[in-house]
Design a protein around this motif. Structure first.
Motif, PDB file in Angstrom:
ATOM      1  N   LEU A  68       0.834   3.873  -3.047  1.00 11.10           N
ATOM      2  CA  LEU A  68       0.293   5.209  -2.805  1.00 11.10           C
ATOM      3  C   LEU A  68       1.255   6.277  -3.341  1.00 11.10           C
ATOM      4  O   LEU A  68       0.835   7.253  -3.961  1.00 11.10           O
ATOM      5  CB  LEU A  68       0.047   5.436  -1.315  1.00 11.10           C
ATOM      6  CG  LEU A  68      -0.671   6.752  -0.998  1.00 11.10           C
ATOM      7  CD1 LEU A  68      -2.165   6.634  -1.284  1.00 11.10           C
ATOM      8  CD2 LEU A  68      -0.444   7.180   0.450  1.00 11.10           C
ATOM      9  N   GLY A 112       0.786  -1.237   0.000  1.00 12.13           N
ATOM     10  CA  GLY A 112       0.000   0.000   0.000  1.00 12.13           C
ATOM     11  C   GLY A 112       0.815   1.282   0.000  1.00 12.13           C
ATOM     12  O   GLY A 112       0.529   2.200  -0.763  1.00 12.13           O
ATOM     13  N   LEU A 113       1.831   1.324   0.852  1.00 16.42           N
ATOM     14  CA  LEU A 113       2.587   2.562   0.987  1.00 16.42           C
ATOM     15  C   LEU A 113       3.337   2.918  -0.295  1.00 16.42           C
ATOM     16  O   LEU A 113       3.356   4.073  -0.717  1.00 16.42           O
ATOM     17  CB  LEU A 113       3.529   2.409   2.182  1.00 16.42           C
ATOM     18  CG  LEU A 113       4.607   3.438   2.436  1.00 16.42           C
ATOM     19  CD1 LEU A 113       4.767   3.617   3.938  1.00 16.42           C
ATOM     20  CD2 LEU A 113       5.922   2.992   1.837  1.00 16.42           C
ATOM     21  N   TYR A 129      -3.517  -9.240  10.813  1.00 16.63           N
ATOM     22  CA  TYR A 129      -4.514  -8.212  11.120  1.00 16.63           C
ATOM     23  C   TYR A 129      -5.513  -8.018   9.977  1.00 16.63           C
ATOM     24  O   TYR A 129      -6.631  -7.567  10.190  1.00 16.63           O
ATOM     25  CB  TYR A 129      -3.834  -6.878  11.509  1.00 16.63           C
ATOM     26  CG  TYR A 129      -3.462  -5.943  10.375  1.00 16.63           C
ATOM     27  CD1 TYR A 129      -4.427  -5.175   9.721  1.00 16.63           C
ATOM     28  CD2 TYR A 129      -2.133  -5.795   9.968  1.00 16.63           C
ATOM     29  CE1 TYR A 129      -4.084  -4.314   8.691  1.00 16.63           C
ATOM     30  CE2 TYR A 129      -1.777  -4.941   8.946  1.00 16.63           C
ATOM     31  CZ  TYR A 129      -2.759  -4.209   8.303  1.00 16.63           C
ATOM     32  OH  TYR A 129      -2.420  -3.357   7.280  1.00 16.63           O
ATOM     33  N   ASP A 155       6.627  -5.748   5.305  1.00 15.44           N
ATOM     34  CA  ASP A 155       5.541  -4.798   5.244  1.00 15.44           C
ATOM     35  C   ASP A 155       5.081  -4.629   6.681  1.00 15.44           C
ATOM     36  O   ASP A 155       4.643  -5.578   7.298  1.00 15.44           O
ATOM     37  CB  ASP A 155       4.450  -5.435   4.371  1.00 15.44           C
ATOM     38  CG  ASP A 155       3.246  -4.568   4.214  1.00 15.44           C
ATOM     39  OD1 ASP A 155       2.210  -4.932   4.763  1.00 15.44           O
ATOM     40  OD2 ASP A 155       3.351  -3.545   3.538  1.00 15.44           O
ATOM     41  N   GLU A 156       5.187  -3.438   7.192  1.00 10.20           N
ATOM     42  CA  GLU A 156       4.726  -3.166   8.561  1.00 10.20           C
ATOM     43  C   GLU A 156       5.338  -4.079   9.609  1.00 10.20           C
ATOM     44  O   GLU A 156       4.676  -4.598  10.475  1.00 10.20           O
ATOM     45  CB  GLU A 156       3.193  -3.233   8.625  1.00 10.20           C
ATOM     46  CG  GLU A 156       2.584  -2.458   7.466  1.00 10.20           C
ATOM     47  CD  GLU A 156       1.141  -2.110   7.688  1.00 10.20           C
ATOM     48  OE1 GLU A 156       0.810  -1.768   8.823  1.00 10.20           O
ATOM     49  OE2 GLU A 156       0.368  -2.177   6.715  1.00 10.20           O
ATOM     50  N   VAL A 206      -3.911   8.776   7.229  1.00  6.50           N
ATOM     51  CA  VAL A 206      -4.318   8.519   5.853  1.00  6.50           C
ATOM     52  C   VAL A 206      -5.807   8.181   5.680  1.00  6.50           C
ATOM     53  O   VAL A 206      -6.229   7.793   4.594  1.00  6.50           O
ATOM     54  CB  VAL A 206      -3.421   7.434   5.219  1.00  6.50           C
ATOM     55  CG1 VAL A 206      -2.017   7.985   4.976  1.00  6.50           C
ATOM     56  CG2 VAL A 206      -3.351   6.184   6.102  1.00  6.50           C
ATOM     57  N   HIS A 214       1.564   5.974   8.322  1.00  7.02           N
ATOM     58  CA  HIS A 214       0.771   4.984   7.590  1.00  7.02           C
ATOM     59  C   HIS A 214       0.351   3.783   8.411  1.00  7.02           C
ATOM     60  O   HIS A 214      -0.227   2.841   7.862  1.00  7.02           O
ATOM     61  CB  HIS A 214       1.533   4.461   6.372  1.00  7.02           C
ATOM     62  CG  HIS A 214       1.722   5.478   5.300  1.00  7.02           C
ATOM     63  ND1 HIS A 214       0.842   5.644   4.272  1.00  7.02           N
ATOM     64  CD2 HIS A 214       2.701   6.391   5.129  1.00  7.02           C
ATOM     65  CE1 HIS A 214       1.277   6.610   3.486  1.00  7.02           C
ATOM     66  NE2 HIS A 214       2.403   7.087   3.992  1.00  7.02           N
ATOM     67  N   THR A 215       0.703   3.765   9.663  1.00  9.16           N
ATOM     68  CA  THR A 215       0.312   2.591  10.443  1.00  9.16           C
ATOM     69  C   THR A 215       0.371   2.876  11.936  1.00  9.16           C
ATOM     70  O   THR A 215       1.191   3.656  12.391  1.00  9.16           O
ATOM     71  CB  THR A 215       1.197   1.373  10.110  1.00  9.16           C
ATOM     72  OG1 THR A 215       0.740   0.252  10.843  1.00  9.16           O
ATOM     73  CG2 THR A 215       2.649   1.614  10.459  1.00  9.16           C
ATOM     74  N   ASN A 262      -6.468   8.846   1.849  1.00  6.37           N
ATOM     75  CA  ASN A 262      -5.803   8.338   0.643  1.00  6.37           C
ATOM     76  C   ASN A 262      -6.726   8.372  -0.572  1.00  6.37           C
ATOM     77  O   ASN A 262      -7.957   8.445  -0.442  1.00  6.37           O
ATOM     78  CB  ASN A 262      -5.376   6.874   0.848  1.00  6.37           C
ATOM     79  CG  ASN A 262      -4.140   6.739   1.728  1.00  6.37           C
ATOM     80  OD1 ASN A 262      -3.798   5.653   2.175  1.00  6.37           O
ATOM     81  ND2 ASN A 262      -3.459   7.830   1.965  1.00  6.37           N
ATOM     82  N   GLU A 277      -6.223  -1.264  10.078  1.00  2.31           N
ATOM     83  CA  GLU A 277      -5.881  -0.876   8.704  1.00  2.31           C
ATOM     84  C   GLU A 277      -5.951   0.637   8.620  1.00  2.31           C
ATOM     85  O   GLU A 277      -7.024   1.227   8.716  1.00  2.31           O
ATOM     86  CB  GLU A 277      -6.876  -1.508   7.731  1.00  2.31           C
ATOM     87  CG  GLU A 277      -6.475  -1.383   6.265  1.00  2.31           C
ATOM     88  CD  GLU A 277      -5.256  -2.232   5.920  1.00  2.31           C
ATOM     89  OE1 GLU A 277      -4.121  -1.719   6.063  1.00  2.31           O
ATOM     90  OE2 GLU A 277      -5.440  -3.402   5.526  1.00  2.31           O
ATOM     91  N   ALA A 278      -4.794   1.268   8.412  1.00  2.00           N
ATOM     92  CA  ALA A 278      -4.769   2.724   8.458  1.00  2.00           C
ATOM     93  C   ALA A 278      -5.766   3.326   7.467  1.00  2.00           C
ATOM     94  O   ALA A 278      -6.540   4.217   7.804  1.00  2.00           O
ATOM     95  CB  ALA A 278      -3.359   3.224   8.177  1.00  2.00           C
ATOM     96  N   SER A 279      -5.726   2.846   6.238  1.00  2.00           N
ATOM     97  CA  SER A 279      -6.689   3.329   5.254  1.00  2.00           C
ATOM     98  C   SER A 279      -7.141   2.185   4.368  1.00  2.00           C
ATOM     99  O   SER A 279      -8.308   1.840   4.303  1.00  2.00           O
ATOM    100  CB  SER A 279      -6.046   4.424   4.376  1.00  2.00           C
ATOM    101  OG  SER A 279      -6.803   4.606   3.199  1.00  2.00           O
ATOM    102  N   GLY A 280      -6.171   1.565   3.697  1.00  2.00           N
ATOM    103  CA  GLY A 280      -6.493   0.648   2.619  1.00  2.00           C
ATOM    104  C   GLY A 280      -6.657   1.483   1.361  1.00  2.00           C
ATOM    105  O   GLY A 280      -7.101   2.644   1.420  1.00  2.00           O
TER     106      GLY A 280
HETATM  107  C1  AZC Z   1      -0.103   0.920   4.498  1.00  6.78           C
HETATM  108  C2  AZC Z   1      -1.319   0.747   5.378  1.00  6.78           C
HETATM  109  O1  AZC Z   1      -1.296  -0.505   5.996  1.00  6.78           O
HETATM  110  C3  AZC Z   1      -2.565   0.866   4.519  1.00  6.78           C
HETATM  111  O2  AZC Z   1      -3.715   0.805   5.326  1.00  6.78           O
HETATM  112  C4  AZC Z   1      -2.553   2.188   3.762  1.00  6.78           C
HETATM  113  O3  AZC Z   1      -3.606   2.240   2.857  1.00  6.78           O
HETATM  114  C5  AZC Z   1      -1.245   2.330   2.999  1.00  6.78           C
HETATM  115  O4  AZC Z   1      -0.142   2.197   3.875  1.00  6.78           O
HETATM  116  C6  AZC Z   1      -1.124   3.666   2.310  1.00  6.78           C
HETATM  117  O5  AZC Z   1      -1.344   4.704   3.204  1.00  6.78           O
HETATM  118  N1  AZC Z   1       1.136   0.813   5.245  1.00  6.78           N
HETATM  119  C7  AZC Z   1       2.217   0.231   4.696  1.00  6.78           C
HETATM  120  O6  AZC Z   1       2.165  -0.249   3.579  1.00  6.78           O
HETATM  121  N2  AZC Z   1       3.407   0.173   5.379  1.00  6.78           N
HETATM  122  C8  AZC Z   1       3.741   0.791   6.519  1.00  6.78           C
HETATM  123  C9  AZC Z   1       5.116   0.694   7.022  1.00  6.78           C
HETATM  124  O7  AZC Z   1       2.907   1.422   7.114  1.00  6.78           O
END
Ligand code: AZC
Length: 829
Positions: free
Chosen positions: A139, A135-136, A568, A287-288, A450, A373-374, A479, A667-670
């Motif tokens: 994005l 995702g990051l 998660y 990842d995370e 996000v 992002h997390t 996002n 999930e910060a955004s997805g």
């Molecule tokens: C991701 C988040 O898990 C996801 O929810 C979000 O949409 C995406 O970033 C873009 O903001 N995070 C990551 O991929 N990695 C880290 C280190 O956070």
């Protein structure tokens, strides 16, 4: 002027500057010339890669032409430039996207047809740069696309990994990893800039002294040095010019260490070169989750230092004073990976350019903005003080200095000792370490999450202490996704249908999709809509047959979960439900189940055992279900290996149902959730990340909600969550869980899935068992609605017409207004 020089250049070669060769004839001619002069081929003797490379070079010429014009426009406007600092990018295949943005898809297709060639087959050849995890990284590339389209002077800085994210293969049901040699066939899109290179130092010691002017000065005497060289990839915007993604590659300062070489130790001399180049060899596939590896910190510092040195050079080239740096530039930190930049900018200003600390700090704090992002604790970066001191001794001193001034400020505000310890840049629990999120927060003028939910949790939980003293520093930017790539390029059928109805204004303003709403009940339109979806599903079925060996009837309900594999995200919740359906069918109770294909894809971090076991469970369930004659007319399960942007572009258009089932609050955004909805999938999801906002937009009646809210999750934990209670109380759940260790999965091995079984029954940190019931109920409802295809299609149309908010164009405009304070400059006339 610059413009004159471009005009002049083209007049010398007998062309006009604004004629960028977009006709079929010119494309055909250039393509043949590239084939001949760059590759030494005639059409009769070529490989697929020759054809791809020749076409890519033909398109690249046109992209560069647009790009050169934008450089000129930007320098005329002289507005604040944006530097996006990201350790990861996932641009996806360039060719199709660039053709769209240049608006020459049809011309190119025709030109090739005259040569008996198929554009789509050539596009298929492209190997994408997998320079990110998920995702990051994706994005960052969506944002590049929107920055370019909106005409914002921007540059994306990052690392040119020689090996990107590993190639995933499935062997005997398990994930196995192979190296991703993405550069093997060459990379026609990048331009090497050997003259744009900088020295980066590592290790050694610092020398503090007072110089001849009685000024305190610090010198850093490094142990080693490497050189970073710029590799530029132009990123074209839609109907506009372009920006660059500038990636750094590491090399030795000199090809050979001559002193050693003269002594005859050739290998030792070369070794140094090899060690330097290691820095940009490979992307960390976590990842995370942290690797904590020294090489990773080297990568981070390396690219940040090159980028800042480059920006300072640009600042001078444009005739500005260093004191105006923050007026000329804003730097967006894509998570904490580049956050050492805060200390590096201070070092460059104070040590190398002899600026007073106070002034340097003011500039620094007005330059950086940080995106988190997390919230996952295991993903919050920390570097041990001892490692930092060994690798970046001067930066550790600077961080201590920033910290001491910061803590002093806090004491003046009257904060408690406990609170001050919590906020310190240094974590003193156990091995002392630097908290990178704190460094980024203190060193930035804005901090954002996000999605609305994530930004709220960031403020009230992870960075609560900071939000209390600096409420105005915190903001949200939900996002968005590059809808031109994820709809126009990847779903041509639906794009055509939409454009026929409402025109093509949606390409530059996604909110115009709203105009589709009034056709949601139109039966003819519904029928066309269903036909497009069916075609897309046929294409995905073919791919699944090729890559996963599973034959799927395209009229089935395509129920899809594609994303990184992580507990998660709860891929295993979907698997428990599939097993539940399986057992019901075996019992002869499958009458209410809609024929469904469950499709999974995603990579697991190579060192993450549970995630790998979840993949093994997907393949085990697939084996069981697909080979059972009582079941396989109703259910199919497939794991599509090696998920990538390229694969994603084939999956989203074919999905009926989008699975966004993370435990709320995690999930910060997805962003996959947005791509699915944009392509007409309905969503089953929790109130997590951007799901909340998607549901708000599409209407709660068009979104299948289940599970606990973030608050309920926390309350459950507070009350002492006991997962076995749900096992004991729910017969279906008990049966499914026991089935995991019955030996019927994974060739009779009872122990294979025991770790998963134990984990769920004993800890269940992501509360699957608690949410299982409401998930199954929602699924049941979905299957009933699916049987009414008109109703389903009506909802699908409504989803698409109401997701206009989730374009990355909207996100970038919010960054411009609320964070960077810049105005988009529309470039093309
Ligand atoms: C991701 C988040 O898990 C996801 O929810 C979000 O949409 C995406 O970033 C873009 O903001 N995070 C990551 O991929 N990695 C880290 C280190 O956070």
């Amino acid at each position: 002027s610059h413009n004159k020089s471009i005009e002049h250049y083209f007049s010398t070669i007998g062309e006009k500057a604004d004629e960028i060769g977009l006709s079929k004839e010119k494309i055909k001619k250039d393509f043949l010339q590239k084939l001949f002069y760059q590759l030494g081929r005639v059409p009769a003797v070529t490989t697929s890669n020759d054809l791809y490379t020749a076409l890519a070079l033909t398109v690249r010429d046109r992209v560069l032409r647009q790009f050169v014009r934008s450089t000129e426009e930007f320098s005329k406007k002289n507005s604040r430039g944006i530097a996006y600092f990201s350790a990861e990018y996932l641009p996806g295949p360039h060719l199709g996207n660039n053709l769209l943005n240049l608006e020459i898809v049809d011309e190119t297709r025709e030109a090739l047809k005259e040569l008996d060639l198929e554009l789509d087959e050539i596009i298929e050849q492209e190997v994408e740069p997998g320079l990110g995890n998920g995702g990051l990284g994706r994005l960052a590339s969506c944002y590049m696309d929107s920055l370019a389209t909106l005409g914002i002077p921007a540059i994306g800085y990052g690392i040119r990994y020689e090996f990107g994210i590993f190639k995933q293969e499935i062997k005997e049901g398990w994930q196995s990893e192979a190296t991703d040699k993405w550069l093997h066939y060459g990379n026609p899109w990048e331009v090497i800039r050997p003259e744009v290179s900088y020295v980066v130092k590592f290790g050694g010691r610092t020398i503090h002294s007072t110089n001849e002017n009685n000024k305190y000065a610090v010198e850093w005497e490094p142990e080693s040095e490497v050189v970073g060289t710029a590799y530029d990839t132009p990123v074209l915007g839609y109907q506009s010019n372009g920006i660059i993604m500038r990636l750094w590659k590491a090399e030795a300062t000199e090809s050979f260490d001559f002193s050693v070489y003269n002594m005859g130790d050739y290998y030792k001399a070369v070794e140094k070169k090899v060690r330097s180049e290691n820095i940009t060899k490979v992307l960390y596939p976590n990842d995370e989750n942290l690797s904590g590896k020294e090489l990773r910190l080297r990568q981070q510092y390396f690219f940040v230092s090159c980028s800042l040195q480059d920006m300072i050079r640009l600042n001078f080239v444009q005739g500005r004073k260093l004191e105006e740096f923050h007026e000329k530039f804003a730097i967006q930190l894509n998570d904490t990976h580049p956050s050492i930049a805060v200390a590096e900018l201070m070092r460059l200003l104070v040590d190398e350019h002899e600026m007073e600390w106070k002034q340097a700090w003011k500039i620094t704090r007005n330059t950086f903005a940080y995106t988190n992002h997390t919230l996952l604790p295991e993903a919050l970066e920390k570097w041990s003080v001892s490692l930092m001191g060994r690798l970046l001794p001067r930066h550790l001193e600077i961080i201590y200095e920033i910290n001491s001034r910061f803590l002093h400020e806090l004491r003046e505000k009257g904060l408690s000792g406990e609170q001050i310890a919590r906020m310190s840049l240094i974590d003193e629990h156990g091995e002392p370490s630097v908290r990178m999120a704190h460094l980024a927060t203190v060193g930035s003028f804005r901090v954002n999450g996000v999605s609305q939910l994530h930004s709220r949790l960031l403020k009230t939980q992870v960075l609560n202490d900071f939000a209390e003293i600096w409420p105005d520093k915190f903001t949200n930017v939900t996002n968005g996704v590059a809808h031109r790539r994820f709809l126009a390029v990847s779903n041509p059928g639906l794009s055509r249908l939409i454009t026929e109805k409402i025109g093509n204004g949606w390409l530059t303003d996604l909110t115009t999709l709203k105009r589709l709403e009034k056709f949601a009940d139109d039966e003819i339109f519904q029928k066309q809509w269903m036909e497009v979806k069916l075609e897309n599903k046929k294409l995905l079925s073919q791919l699944l047959e090729e890559r996963a060996g599973v034959k799927i009837d395209p009229t089935m309900l395509f129920d899809v979960q594609v994303k990184r594999i992580h507990e998660y995200k709860r891929q295993h919740l979907m698997l428990l439900h599939i097993l539940d359906l399986y057992l019901k069918i075996k019992d002869g109770k499958g009458e209410n189940i809609a024929p469904s294909a469950f499709i999974f894809a995603g990579k697991a971090a190579p060192g993450y055992f549970m995630a790998k076991l979840i993949i093994r469970l997907v393949t085990a369930v697939a084996d069981l279900v697909n080979n059972d004659k009582d079941v396989n007319k109703i259910l199919k399960v497939a794991f599509l290996p090696n998920f990538s942007v390229k694969q994603a572009q084939r999956v989203y258009p074919a999905a009926d149902l989008s699975e966004q089932i993370s435990m709320a609050g995690k999930e910060a955004s997805g962003t996959g959730n947005m791509k699915f909805a944009l392509n007409g999938a309905l969503t089953i999801g929790t109130l997590d990340g951007a799901n909340v906002e998607i549901r708000e937009e599409v209407g709660e009646e068009n979104f299948f909600l289940f599970g606990q809210t973030t608050e309920e999750v926390q309350e459950t934990r507070r009350l002492g969550y006991r997962p076995s209670k749900y096992y004991e109380e729910q017969e279906d759940l008990e049966r499914v869980l026991d089935f995991l260790v019955s030996g019927e999965l994974g060739n009779g091995d009872h122990e294979l899935f025991r770790p998963l079984y134990n984990n769920l029954l004993q800890q269940d940190p992501y509360q699957l068992l608690k949410d299982f019931k409401s998930y199954c109920e929602r699924k049941h409802e979905i299957h009933q609605i699916w049987k009414d295809q008109k109703e389903w299609t009506r909802r699908s149309i409504l989803n698409v017409s109401r997701v206009g908010k989730f374009s990355s164009d909207r996100s970038i405009l919010e960054y411009c207004q609320n964070i960077w304070n810049v105005e988009p400059v529309k470039l093309r006339d």
